[in-house]
Design an enzyme around this catalytic site. Structure first.
Site, short mmCIF file in Angstrom:
data_model
loop_
_atom_site.label_atom_id
_atom_site.label_comp_id
_atom_site.label_asym_id
_atom_site.label_seq_id
_atom_site.Cartn_x
_atom_site.Cartn_y
_atom_site.Cartn_z
N ARG A 201 1.10 -5.58 -4.93
CA ARG A 201 1.26 -6.50 -3.80
C ARG A 201 1.76 -7.87 -4.22
O ARG A 201 1.50 -8.86 -3.54
CB ARG A 201 -0.09 -6.67 -3.09
N LYS B 147 8.19 0.67 5.66
CA LYS B 147 7.07 1.51 5.23
C LYS B 147 5.76 0.88 5.64
O LYS B 147 5.65 -0.35 5.57
CB LYS B 147 7.10 1.62 3.70
N THR B 148 4.82 1.59 6.09
CA THR B 148 3.40 1.24 6.17
C THR B 148 2.69 2.24 7.08
O THR B 148 3.16 2.53 8.18
CB THR B 148 3.10 -0.19 6.67
N ASP C 16 5.14 -7.81 4.50
CA ASP C 16 5.19 -8.79 3.40
C ASP C 16 6.29 -8.43 2.40
O ASP C 16 6.99 -9.30 1.90
CB ASP C 16 3.84 -8.85 2.69
N ASP D 233 0.20 1.66 8.58
CA ASP D 233 -0.36 0.91 9.71
C ASP D 233 0.50 1.03 10.97
O ASP D 233 0.02 0.75 12.07
CB ASP D 233 -0.51 -0.57 9.36
N GLY E 247 0.83 -1.22 0.00
CA GLY E 247 0.00 0.00 0.00
C GLY E 247 0.86 1.25 0.00
O GLY E 247 1.92 1.27 0.61
P1 FBP Z 1 0.83 -1.98 3.64
O1 FBP Z 1 0.96 -2.90 4.81
O2 FBP Z 1 1.23 -2.60 2.37
O3 FBP Z 1 1.51 -0.68 3.88
O4 FBP Z 1 -0.72 -1.62 3.45
C1 FBP Z 1 -1.53 -1.41 4.55
C2 FBP Z 1 -2.91 -0.98 4.15
O5 FBP Z 1 -2.97 0.38 3.87
C3 FBP Z 1 -3.89 -1.38 5.26
O6 FBP Z 1 -4.05 -0.38 6.20
C4 FBP Z 1 -5.14 -1.72 4.50
O7 FBP Z 1 -5.92 -2.67 5.17
C5 FBP Z 1 -4.60 -2.33 3.25
O8 FBP Z 1 -3.37 -1.69 3.02
C6 FBP Z 1 -5.51 -2.14 2.07
O9 FBP Z 1 -4.98 -2.82 1.00
P2 FBP Z 1 -5.37 -2.60 -0.52
O10 FBP Z 1 -4.55 -1.46 -1.01
O11 FBP Z 1 -4.94 -3.87 -1.16
O12 FBP Z 1 -6.83 -2.32 -0.57
#
Ligand code: FBP
Length: 578
Positions: free
Chosen positions: A166, A221-222, A197, A224, A102
């Site tokens: 992803r 990075k994230t 991941d 979250d 993300g």
């Molecule tokens: P990352 O762990 O790759 O940074 O992404 C986290 C996130 O933003 C979560 O908060 C959310 O649940 C998810 O990605 C949403 O994923 P997608 O972009 O596949 O809808």
């Protein structure tokens, strides 16, 4: 009928120029942000070397990680320090960079830092950016990063400079394709900007490309906030910016509900597992109710108890004539409610095993809801108790639990409208309370989901500086021969002048998790620590926030003025104990 005019009344060249100016693709603030030059910490200002990190015990590697990653498991903690020596990597090299998972604000500055460090070491060093995430490495789709691109994207949000994805490099064929790409491009190093991941990918890429001389460094990075290493990586980048973007909105809702006095706002905040985002947004805005998944798990609350927890505050406030308020719900809350999480794990397993054997077009998500339920019901791991829990849930939640998992086998919390489901359950409970004469208020509601917006927001000054330093640190680690590490900056709560760039070995961060029906080695997410100063302070404050309207309005992300130098409140509170 009036004739359509191609030009407005009296619209001359001057007016056209005004219109063109007003509609320019780049807003004035974007131009202003691009001009900002992030500072570098002392260790990254000139030539640097690496040495073992003093005073910190090496992290332990799980036996299975040692077996699957025998080479990178040997890595020890490193610190990047200034060097009097000559510039390393002073013959031209090619480096690759990929944005993965993300989006998170600040990613473009990692590339800017990496690019500028590489060019400073040798003007003929090249940085090649893979397009659309790891798939770009697998299929060799890339573009050369140029000074012009860096200038255009510096300090901007999103990941659109290269795009992201992803894809998981999870089999021998994909790994071989990556090897071919890196060989064809004569890469000496690869920087993977990603979450748990993606950094799992980094570890396996590092292990599998060492014979090619391709070094791999990950970047934390994230939004979250769950890619942390206690004492070493306090917070991944992007978290601060996303939290502030969400907090700006919640602050606005606080202001609205306090003015109009009639709505309860149910806000779901991204963060697919840990509740770090909700915690920070709570400190920023002082909502009336805040749910923290980790606490719910520890107290073993059922979904009905969570509903009552919310409803009790609604009733108590109504008794004071306050039929309004704000509620924060972390996106990943379902994972922490035992009976729901048990269903998620079992259903994920059943889906993964079924999809492994299903022909194309017959995957689980192609089945009707009734057939899906039937298939689950017939599975050996599904018990009568599971059926009873499942059938007792609102239909929207039942359907949510059956949604397709992502490419890594993760449950996609962002696709489940948890805030609406909880709202519906709270409304039902309140109706019962009303019939008993316990609740006499009005319950008018609005629901909101904050997530994708925060991933594309402007990075805060903190995230701009942090990521620019991370880009430089990644280059220093590569130039000093490191591979299978995550670049990090120690002591982020201190001023930039005191930041310490380090390399954290990736192998010890791994643990076993069930994904796509099998136990897999992946980087472990860090949940909210209920013993941390930040959580304990929240525990003390939230009773006051529940009843009094102690709302806080953080306002928008600023580059100048009083809040420009702010860092995550959670980070600063937790640093009080260090
Ligand atoms: P990352 O762990 O790759 O940074 O992404 C986290 C996130 O933003 C979560 O908060 C959310 O649940 C998810 O990605 C949403 O994923 P997608 O972009 O596949 O809808």
């Amino acid at each position: 009928m009036r004739e359509a005019k191609t030009k407005g009344p009296g619209r001359g060249l001057e007016a056209e120029a005004v219109i063109a100016g007003l509609l320019r693709g780049e807003s004035p603030i974007c131009g202003e942000r691009r001009a900002y030059q992030p500072p570098l910490c002392p260790a990254l200002q000139g030539v640097s070397a690496t040495r073992p990190l003093d005073g910190v015990a090496d992290l332990e590697v799980l036996k299975v990680a040692g077996e699957q990653l025998p080479f990178v498991s040997q890595n020890r903690l490193l610190e990047v320090v200034p060097s009097q020596g000559k510039s390393l990597w002073d013959t031209p090299r090619n480096l690759g960079v990929v944005l993965s998972g993300g989006p998170a604000p600040g990613g473009h500055n990692v590339i800017a830092g990496l690019f500028e460090a590489a060019k400073k070491a040798h003007p003929e060093n090249r940085v090649l950016g893979f397009l659309a995430g790891p798939k770009g490495i697998i299929t060799n789709r890339h573009t050369e990063v140029t000074a012009e691109m860096v200038a255009r994207y510096k300090n901007s949000g999103g990941f659109h400079m290269l795009g992201t994805g992803r894809d998981k490099i999870d089999n021998a064929q994909k790994m071989e394709q990556c090897r071919q790409t890196c060989t064809a491009l004569k890469l000496s190093g690869l920087v993977v900007v990603g979450g748990d991941d993606s950094n799992t990918n980094s570890a396996f890429l590092a292990e599998n490309m060492r014979d090619l001389g391709v070094q791999v460094i990950g970047i934390p990075k994230t939004i979250d906030g769950d890619l942390q290493v206690p004492g070493l990586c306090q917070i991944p980048f992007g978290y601060h910016s996303a939290c502030l973007a969400f907090a700006t909105e919640i602050g606005n809702l606080n202001s609205d509900c306090k003015s109009d006095l009639k709505y309860w706002h149910f806000n779901r905040l991204m963060g697919r597992s840990a509740s770090h985002i909700a915690l920070e947004v709570a400190f920023q805005t002082h909502p009336n109710v805040i749910l923290i998944g980790e606490e719910i798990e520890e107290k073993e609350l059922t979904i009905h108890q969570v509903v009552r927890l919310i409803a009790d505050v609604v009733v108590a406030r109504a008794n004071q004539g306050k039929n309004y308020g704000t509620i924060l719900i972390p996106e990943g809350i379902l994972e922490f409610i035992h009976e729901i999480n048990a269903l998620i794990i079992k259903i994920s397993h059943i889906i993964a095993v079924y999809n492994r054997e299903a022909h194309e077009g017959e995957a689980f998500h192609h089945l009707s809801f009734e057939d899906q339920v039937q298939l689950i019901d017939n599975n050996d791991i599904w018990r009568d108790y599971d059926s009873r829990v499942f059938l007792g849930l609102p239909p929207e939640l039942q359907r949510g639990l059956l949604l397709p998992r992502d490419s890594h086998g993760n449950f996609q919390y962002s696709l489940v409208n948890t805030e609406r489901i909880l709202l519906g359950m709270v409304a039902t409970y309140l109706r019962k309370q009303r019939s008993k004469g316990i609740y006499k208020g009005t319950f008018k509601t609005q629901f909101h989901f904050y997530g994708y917006d925060g991933r594309g927001t402007f990075p805060t000054k903190f995230d701009c500086d942090y990521t620019y330093n991370l880009g430089h640190a990644a280059f220093s680690l590569l130039a000093n021969g490191a591979t299978g590490y995550m670049a990090a900056i120690k002591d982020l709560h201190l001023p930039v002048e005191e930041w310490r760039p380090i390399g954290i070995p990736l192998a010890p961060l791994m643990h076993l998790e069930e994904r796509t029906g099998r136990l897999e080695l992946v980087i472990q997410k860090q949940k909210v620590d209920l013993e941390s100063p930040a959580f304990m302070i929240l525990e003390k404050e939230r009773e006051k926030w529940a009843m009094e309207d102690d709302y806080r309005f953080p306002g928008p992300i600023q580059f100048q003025g009083a809040s420009a130098e702010d860092k995550p409140i959670t980070l600063m509170l937790n640093a009080l104990s260090s």
